[in-house]
Motif scaffolding. Sequence first.
Motif, PDB file in Angstrom:
ATOM      1  N   GLY A   8       0.807  -1.218   0.000  1.00  0.00           N
ATOM      2  CA  GLY A   8       0.000   0.000   0.000  1.00  0.00           C
ATOM      3  C   GLY A   8       0.835   1.261   0.000  1.00  0.00           C
ATOM      4  O   GLY A   8       0.494   2.248  -0.646  1.00  0.00           O
ATOM      5  N   PHE A  12       3.093   2.648  -5.976  1.00  0.00           N
ATOM      6  CA  PHE A  12       2.787   3.902  -6.665  1.00  0.00           C
ATOM      7  C   PHE A  12       2.420   3.623  -8.115  1.00  0.00           C
ATOM      8  O   PHE A  12       3.090   2.849  -8.788  1.00  0.00           O
ATOM      9  N   THR A  81      -2.906   4.958   1.506  1.00  0.00           N
ATOM     10  CA  THR A  81      -3.441   5.879   0.503  1.00  0.00           C
ATOM     11  C   THR A  81      -4.477   6.805   1.132  1.00  0.00           C
ATOM     12  O   THR A  81      -4.485   8.010   0.857  1.00  0.00           O
ATOM     13  N   ILE A  85      -4.152  10.842   1.262  1.00  0.00           N
ATOM     14  CA  ILE A  85      -5.169  11.716   0.667  1.00  0.00           C
ATOM     15  C   ILE A  85      -5.691  12.707   1.705  1.00  0.00           C
ATOM     16  O   ILE A  85      -5.847  13.897   1.417  1.00  0.00           O
TER      17      ILE A  85
END
Length: 172
Positions: A8, A12, A81, A85
């Motif tokens: 994770g 990329f 991720t 974010i």
Amino acid sequence: MAAFFRVGILGFGGGPSSIPLVHQETVKKYQWMNEEEFADALAIANTMPGPIATKMAGYIGYRVTGIVGCLAALLATVGPTAIAIIFLLQLLQEFKDIPWVQFMSLSVVPVVGVMLAVMTWDFAKKSGESLGWVKGLILIFLALLLMEVLNLHPAILILMLIVYVFLPKRRS
């Protein structure tokens, strides 16, 4: 599961670019499965909708330690991720009044619009090829009518289509 956390955090470029990382962790490092089993899991995951990395993580986690492993692998894959974010959106919110940040934010809108248009065209093309162009265009028109004119939520429309697909067909 540290293996999926590494995938994770280091995966990329989207799901397909993380497949070699998943392979490295699950086949070579931890030996949770062999090459053939990994290839089978990958083939099955490719036939299902959704992100490949999460499908692989869920399946392998379930296979190794059941439901708890599935949930842990999914969280470890999606967690980095989601945290990134949230952090980046907070950063964007902090600097939203700077002109170059405003320009950057506004520049993303047409790019996303073009990506959605390309995806829509691909879906329409696939619908035309699999259902036939007349039936595909009728369904597209009906979906557009239901959502835009009658303000039907897309989730309700999708649910209606799923129910329709699974209804028994009358033989004539």
